[in-house]
Enzyme design. Structure first.
Site, PDB file in Angstrom:
ATOM      1  CB  SER A 126      -0.948  -0.002   1.205  1.00  0.00           C
ATOM      2  OG  SER A 126      -0.220  -0.154   2.407  1.00  0.00           O
ATOM      3  CG  HIS A 177      -2.113   4.039   3.532  1.00  0.00           C
ATOM      4  ND1 HIS A 177      -3.474   3.855   3.422  1.00  0.00           N
ATOM      5  CD2 HIS A 177      -1.567   2.803   3.438  1.00  0.00           C
ATOM      6  CE1 HIS A 177      -3.740   2.570   3.269  1.00  0.00           C
ATOM      7  NE2 HIS A 177      -2.591   1.913   3.287  1.00  0.00           N
TER       8      HIS A 177
END
Length: 242
Positions: A126, A177
């Site tokens: 991610s 993230h």
């Protein structure tokens, strides 16, 4: 830009880096679930464990980018990469695309190391995928000639949704993230603009778009835009709700 019309063989030929990364995702996943293999061995030696990194196992800054915790995790990360990766691989070329992807992923893992406890354990692509979003944001800001207005609005919408959902979902590596996104953007700022284009961007931002300057949506099929926008958003939501 995000619409895939190639055959499987064409996809492999045109986007080899994306194909290789997704293949690694799949192979490593199956190696962790096959009953005749010591499936915990890969996690024990390649997952991101802050304590072990501090003790010198620096490969753990890279290997978690390719490891996943379960089939949904692997599937949605791979699907997101198939949707968003080819456009950048085509735009940048194989070498630069791989550099952006790995650098953003490593930056996300470094931030996780610095800001999370030593006992923190993480896996997943991610951070690197958010790095792609960050690079797209830099393209939109500094090289509008490289992306259509419709696609720029789509990718900005997806990025905003991704950032919001990062804070709403449990068991998400928020640090990865955010710092993956930031790293991708900064890499884009370094790779894309030159002084003349940056000055033009600043002047344009100050003066605003005229009607003639605004990018046109003419030629973009609304039905296709809605269809693929929905698919991309669903993929992102699946990626975050995994």
């Amino acid at each position: 830009m995000f619409t895939r019309t190639e055959s499987f063989k064409e996809f492999l030929r045109h986007f080899p880096i994306v194909s290789i990364i997704v293949s690694i995702h799949i192979v490593l996943y199956f190696l962790t679930v096959l009953p005749f293999l010591p499936n915990l061995w890969l996690f024990e030696h390649f997952a991101g464990v802050n304590l072990y990194i501090i003790e010198g196992e620096y490969w753990r800054l890279i290997t978690p980018i390719f490891m996943h915790n379960g089939f949904p995790h692997m599937l949605f990360n791979s699907f997101s990469l198939v949707l968003f990766g080819p456009a950048l691989e085509q735009m940048l070329g194989k070498g630069k695309f791989l550099f952006v992807y790995l650098t953003a992923g490593i930056a996300a893992n470094l931030a996780t190391l610095l800001l999370e406890p030593l006992t923190y354990i993480h896996v997943g692509a991610s951070g690197a995928i958010f790095g792609l979003f960050g690079f797209f944001a830099a393209v939109i800001m500094f090289r509008k000639d490289m992306i259509s207005y419709a696609n720029s609005q789509l990718i900005l919408t997806i990025t905003i949704i991704g950032v919001i959902m990062t804070f709403l979902q449990p068991n998400i590596n928020v640090i990865a993230h955010l710092f993956g996104l930031l790293a991708g953007f900064l890499i884009g700022v370094g790779l894309l603009p030159n002084k003349k284009r940056l000055a033009a961007f600043i002047n344009q931002s100050n003066s605003g778009y005229s009607r003639k300057q605004r990018p046109s949506l003419k030629g973009v099929s609304p039905s296709k835009l809605i269809l693929w926008g929905s698919i991309v958003i669903l993929a992102l939501l699946g990626f975050l709700f995994r």
